[in-house]
Design a protein around this motif. Structure first.
Motif, PDB file in Angstrom:
ATOM      1  N   ASP A 144       6.587   0.948  13.040  1.00 58.84           N
ATOM      2  CA  ASP A 144       6.122   0.223  12.006  1.00 58.84           C
ATOM      3  C   ASP A 144       5.591   1.066  11.024  1.00 58.84           C
ATOM      4  N   LEU A 145       4.449   1.910  11.817  1.00 60.17           N
ATOM      5  CA  LEU A 145       3.677   2.853  10.864  1.00 60.17           C
ATOM      6  C   LEU A 145       4.449   3.975  10.273  1.00 60.17           C
ATOM      7  N   ASP A 146       5.360   4.460  11.053  1.00 58.15           N
ATOM      8  CA  ASP A 146       6.288   5.535  10.585  1.00 58.15           C
ATOM      9  C   ASP A 146       7.292   4.780   9.375  1.00 58.15           C
ATOM     10  N   ARG A 147       7.499   3.677   9.577  1.00 58.53           N
ATOM     11  CA  ARG A 147       8.433   2.976   8.418  1.00 58.53           C
ATOM     12  C   ARG A 147       7.470   3.123   7.285  1.00 58.53           C
ATOM     13  N   TYR A 148       6.340   2.661   7.430  1.00 62.71           N
ATOM     14  CA  TYR A 148       5.585   2.637   6.029  1.00 62.71           C
ATOM     15  C   TYR A 148       5.144   4.017   5.406  1.00 62.71           C
ATOM     16  N   ILE A 149       5.213   5.231   6.421  1.00 63.75           N
ATOM     17  CA  ILE A 149       4.852   6.494   5.793  1.00 63.75           C
ATOM     18  C   ILE A 149       6.089   6.944   5.225  1.00 63.75           C
ATOM     19  N   LYS A 150       7.339   6.647   5.665  1.00 65.66           N
ATOM     20  CA  LYS A 150       8.571   7.059   4.916  1.00 65.66           C
ATOM     21  C   LYS A 150       8.421   6.082   3.586  1.00 65.66           C
ATOM     22  N   MET A 151       8.186   4.912   3.543  1.00 66.88           N
ATOM     23  CA  MET A 151       7.999   4.259   2.147  1.00 66.88           C
ATOM     24  C   MET A 151       7.068   4.995   1.226  1.00 66.88           C
ATOM     25  N   SER A 152       6.040   5.755   1.752  1.00 71.20           N
ATOM     26  CA  SER A 152       4.906   6.479   0.796  1.00 71.20           C
ATOM     27  C   SER A 152       5.544   7.550   0.417  1.00 71.20           C
ATOM     28  N   GLU A 153       6.530   8.304   1.016  1.00 75.11           N
ATOM     29  CA  GLU A 153       6.919   9.581   0.408  1.00 75.11           C
ATOM     30  C   GLU A 153       7.142   9.711  -1.144  1.00 75.11           C
ATOM     31  N   ALA A 154       7.402   8.754  -1.932  1.00 76.79           N
ATOM     32  CA  ALA A 154       7.514   8.610  -3.040  1.00 76.79           C
ATOM     33  C   ALA A 154       6.356   8.806  -3.860  1.00 76.79           C
ATOM     34  N   THR A 155       5.219   8.208  -3.235  1.00 74.63           N
ATOM     35  CA  THR A 155       3.726   8.212  -4.041  1.00 74.63           C
ATOM     36  C   THR A 155       2.710   8.824  -3.539  1.00 74.63           C
ATOM     37  N   SER A 156       2.935   9.417  -2.060  1.00 79.42           N
ATOM     38  CA  SER A 156       1.869  10.192  -1.320  1.00 79.42           C
ATOM     39  C   SER A 156       2.460  11.704  -1.251  1.00 79.42           C
ATOM     40  N   ILE A 206       0.670  -1.156   0.053  1.00 86.64           N
ATOM     41  CA  ILE A 206       0.072  -0.004   0.077  1.00 86.64           C
ATOM     42  C   ILE A 206       0.786   1.194  -0.102  1.00 86.64           C
ATOM     43  N   ALA A 207       2.007   1.228   0.621  1.00 83.91           N
ATOM     44  CA  ALA A 207       2.775   2.379   0.946  1.00 83.91           C
ATOM     45  C   ALA A 207       3.465   2.596  -0.433  1.00 83.91           C
ATOM     46  N   LYS A 208       3.862   1.567  -1.137  1.00 88.08           N
ATOM     47  CA  LYS A 208       4.612   1.753  -2.364  1.00 88.08           C
ATOM     48  C   LYS A 208       3.840   1.721  -3.600  1.00 88.08           C
ATOM     49  N   ALA A 209       2.641   1.490  -3.602  1.00 88.01           N
ATOM     50  CA  ALA A 209       1.793   1.409  -4.734  1.00 88.01           C
ATOM     51  C   ALA A 209       1.523   2.932  -5.238  1.00 88.01           C
ATOM     52  N   ASN A 210       1.430   2.865  -6.519  1.00 84.31           N
ATOM     53  CA  ASN A 210       0.861   4.080  -7.102  1.00 84.31           C
ATOM     54  C   ASN A 210      -0.826   4.337  -7.160  1.00 84.31           C
ATOM     55  N   ALA A 211      -1.379   5.299  -7.548  1.00 83.54           N
ATOM     56  CA  ALA A 211      -2.905   5.579  -7.178  1.00 83.54           C
ATOM     57  C   ALA A 211      -3.675   4.513  -7.880  1.00 83.54           C
ATOM     58  N   LYS A 212      -3.324   4.031  -8.943  1.00 80.92           N
ATOM     59  CA  LYS A 212      -4.152   3.347  -9.857  1.00 80.92           C
ATOM     60  C   LYS A 212      -3.880   1.973  -8.988  1.00 80.92           C
ATOM     61  N   GLU A 213      -2.954   1.546  -8.484  1.00 86.06           N
ATOM     62  CA  GLU A 213      -2.715  -0.001  -7.898  1.00 86.06           C
ATOM     63  C   GLU A 213      -3.369   0.065  -6.464  1.00 86.06           C
ATOM     64  N   ARG A 214      -3.264   1.314  -5.809  1.00 81.33           N
ATOM     65  CA  ARG A 214      -4.318   1.332  -4.469  1.00 81.33           C
ATOM     66  C   ARG A 214      -5.787   1.322  -4.585  1.00 81.33           C
ATOM     67  N   LYS A 215      -6.082   1.857  -5.780  1.00 83.40           N
ATOM     68  CA  LYS A 215      -7.522   1.679  -6.043  1.00 83.40           C
ATOM     69  C   LYS A 215      -8.112   0.214  -6.326  1.00 83.40           C
ATOM     70  N   GLN A 216      -6.972  -0.832  -6.995  1.00 82.18           N
ATOM     71  CA  GLN A 216      -7.083  -2.073  -7.134  1.00 82.18           C
ATOM     72  C   GLN A 216      -7.220  -2.801  -5.595  1.00 82.18           C
ATOM     73  N   ILE A 217      -6.477  -2.285  -4.747  1.00 87.74           N
ATOM     74  CA  ILE A 217      -6.444  -3.013  -3.542  1.00 87.74           C
ATOM     75  C   ILE A 217      -7.405  -2.612  -2.672  1.00 87.74           C
ATOM     76  N   LEU A 218      -7.864  -1.289  -2.636  1.00 87.87           N
ATOM     77  CA  LEU A 218      -9.094  -1.173  -1.860  1.00 87.87           C
ATOM     78  C   LEU A 218     -10.310  -1.617  -2.407  1.00 87.87           C
ATOM     79  N   LYS A 219     -10.309  -2.003  -3.752  1.00 89.65           N
ATOM     80  CA  LYS A 219     -11.496  -2.566  -4.277  1.00 89.65           C
ATOM     81  C   LYS A 219     -11.741  -4.270  -3.752  1.00 89.65           C
ATOM     82  N   THR A 220     -10.562  -4.509  -3.623  1.00 92.48           N
ATOM     83  CA  THR A 220     -10.374  -6.179  -2.968  1.00 92.48           C
ATOM     84  C   THR A 220     -10.812  -6.066  -1.482  1.00 92.48           C
TER      85      THR A 220
END
Length: 654
Positions: A449-461, A360-374
């Protein structure tokens, strides 16, 4: 010659059908006898069956005959009312069918006796039938005697027993009731056959029994023999279940790491001793070529296992966790495409949840939409799960499209809101929306752990975290208020629910995000709180006797949060209707001069009176309350040492 009537034609057809059915039974009996010298119909029966399943096998043909006999059209039903000429034919067919079945049973028994160790197997099974009786339980002495006798008969032919469904169950029972030394003997006798047991539809159950009841040395022996074959077993329908049980239930931490390293490639399976303690990051940093080989091996095993339907296995989640640690941007996208439909199967294990959060952190907008749909169809189980709620929280932390998040989870949040906020794990995502990653509700490990995911998402969020959270709060706050107002009695009955309501009402951030249309809902919640505290406080089920209900009430009366560091109340700046206003309303609606003394003398409510006094003292709204309190001052009982609130109140009044 007399003409043939319609009724005679139909009787003739029916007799022919019975004759054809009898011939069919004979043919089937012949085929079943000639089919194989090594396998019999028992091998086609479910492993949960017993000798009684033979009856089911041979009754299947009989069912077909009987079905044919009763398939009649409307005309035949009418003619049957006129007479009963067909009965002799049916009885003849039934007798012939019964004889064929008896012959088939006899031939089947003879063939089983002709197999290797056939007589011994039949004798062993007869002993097993006595050993496995549960009601009444077999006495210990008899059980030991039967176990010893079965072992003496099966010791030399155990290899022939373990791959058959009924004989395998004999050995399983023997393992269950045998001594530790006997179990070790069985493991030694089966040495070299553990891989075959793993891939056998019946043998796998015996292997799991050996792992469950076996000693540490026995388990290590099994793990050592299967080592080098784990990747192959993970692709096998039966073997995957054995590997999963071995990993989750019966392995030490060191053995688990050994099993996971095998998925890296053959080098790490063969030379396992020299790679002990290695992390995948360290190996991949040392060589790009090694990284590519490991990534290829991992994704190959993962892809094959997902296609086989093993996406929910914890050992596979561990392999996925290794893969996403080293995967590049392109590989992450391909991985999301592979598993987005099975995404909900990841969230119930710690390793799987970590994989889901990383994606979720590394996915782009389109991929996040797929994940949320699931995830949309699994909201309740996702949010109330110990690990799944972190996946949901990560989605709230990282996904910029807050409108999509609300559309995905809003309706389920409204439907199950009461369940969520009184659940230990389910309430955490909603508290994040309200308070952020407060240390009050998120432990240091979880926050890390959550801070680590936030850091991963910096490129996509791209949105600032506070802006994203306020947008979510603006959308979800009306649900908070409407559901609390509607179900306040159920929510306040739980300490966790009372605590959540306290955070909602004592929040300047929430009040600031409310629209003009939502402010009345806020007032409705306050009215509900006052209503909930009506009644006789001498009754045990009165809310004042619940620990956090009293704290909630004190917070609303004081109009702010207690700051433990500064040892004072931090007043709210934007919330309206609390503090002195609420205190006056509460006294007017709930307490008066007739029951004020009772509130003072009750140890659960006395501190509420202290809060009322501290808030209303010296205010125009509190004149009547202070006057009434002065009248009952002399009657306040301080003899109860547990009623510290009454003692403090007298001290303040003096």
């Amino acid at each position: 010659m007399a003409p043939v009537t319609s009724k005679q034609n139909k009787n003739k057809k029916r007799a022919n059908r019975i004759e054809d059915s009898s011939e069919s039974i004979s043919k089937k009996a012949k085929i079943s006898i000639e089919s194989s010298d090594e396998e019999d119909q028992l091998d086609q029966v479910s492993s949960s069956g017993s000798d009684d399943d033979l009856d089911e096998i041979m009754s299947s043909d009989d069912d077909e005959v009987e079905k044919d006999d009763v398939e009649e059209d409307d005309d035949e039903e009418e003619e049957e009312e006129e007479g009963d000429e067909d009965k002799p034919s049916k009885e003849a067919g039934s007798s012939e069918s019964s004889n064929n079945h008896g012959e088939q049973r006899k031939l089947l028994k003879e063939r089983k006796m002709q197999r290797k160790a056939g007589a011994e197997v039949q004798h062993i099974k007869s002993l097993w039938e006595r050993l496995r009786v549960k009601n009444p339980p077999v006495p210990k002495e008899v059980r030991e005697k039967l176990s010893n006798e079965i072992w003496s008969l099966s010791e030399d032919c155990i290899s022939d027993l373990v791959l058959k469904h009924d004989a395998s169950r004999v050995v399983q029972t023997l393992v269950k009731y045998s001594s530790k030394s006997r179990r070790d003997q069985i493991v030694e006798a089966l040495k070299g056959k553990f891989y075959h047991l793993s891939t056998s539809a019946y043998g796998k159950y015996l292997l799991v029994k050996l792992l469950h009841y076996g000693s540490r040395n026995s388990r290590q022996l099994i793990i050592d023999e299967l080592h080098g074959s784990l990747r192959k077993l993970m692709r096998h329908r039966e073997g995957a279940y054995v590997v999963e049980d071995l990993f989750v239930l019966y392995s030490t931490h060191e053995q688990r790491q050994q099993m996971i390293r095998e998925f890296w490639g053959s080098e790490y399976a063969v030379f396992r001793e020299s790679h002990n303690g290695l992390s995948i990051e360290a190996v991949c940093e040392s060589s790009v070529e090694k990284r590519n080989i490991i990534a290829r091996n991992l994704i190959g095993t993962i892809t094959a296992s997902v296609e086989k339907g093993s996406a929910g296995f914890q050992i596979l989640h561990s392999a996925m966790k290794e893969y996403v640690k080293i995967a590049n941007e392109k590989e992450i996208s391909e991985f999301i495409e592979l598993i987005h439909e099975q995404f909900a199967e990841l969230v119930h294990t710690p390793e799987g949840a970590d994989v889901a959060c990383t994606l979720i952190a590394k996915a782009n907008a389109k991929e996040r939409k797929q994940i949320l749909k699931t995830l949309k169809n699994h909201v309740e189980s996702l949010i109330k799960n110990e690990y799944g709620n972190l996946v949901f929280t990560t989605a709230l932390l990282c996904i910029d499209d807050t409108v999509l998040v609300f559309k995905t989870f809003g309706s389920a949040a409204k439907e199950h809101f009461t369940e969520f906020i009184v659940d230990k794990y389910g309430r955490r995502p909603w508290l994040y929306i309200l308070l952020g990653l407060s240390g009050k509700y998120f432990s240091p490990i979880v926050k890390k752990d959550l801070d680590r995911y936030i850091k991963m998402s910096e490129a996509t969020s791209k949105k600032p975290a506070l802006q994203r959270r306020h947008e979510l709060l603006k959308k979800f706050a009306p649900i908070y208020l409407s559901e609390i107002s509607k179900n306040y009695s159920d929510i306040l009955a739980e300490n966790l629910g009372s605590q959540f309501v306290s955070e909602v009402l004592l929040s300047d951030e929430l009040f600031e995000q409310l629209s003009e249309q939502d402010v009345p809902n806020f007032e409705n919640v306050i009215n509900s709180i006052i209503t909930a505290f009506k009644g006789d406080i001498s009754e045990e089920d009165h809310p004042v006797h619940r620990p956090f209900s009293g704290r909630l009430l004190k917070g609303l009366i004081q109009g702010g949060h207690w700051n433990n560091k500064e040892k004072k109340i931090v007043k709210l700046e934007k919330v309206q209707g609390l503090g002195a206003v609420f205190a006056e309303r509460f006294y007017d609606d709930i307490i008066d001069s007739t029951n004020l003394l009772e509130w003072c003398n009750n140890q659960d409510s006395s501190f509420i009176i202290v809060a009322l006094y501290e808030t209303l003292k010296g205010t125009p709204e509190g004149k009547q309350f202070v006057k009434d309190l002065s009248k009952v001052k002399k009657d306040i009982d301080t003899s109860n040492e547990n009623n510290k609130g009454a003692n403090l109140l007298l001290k303040l009044l003096n």
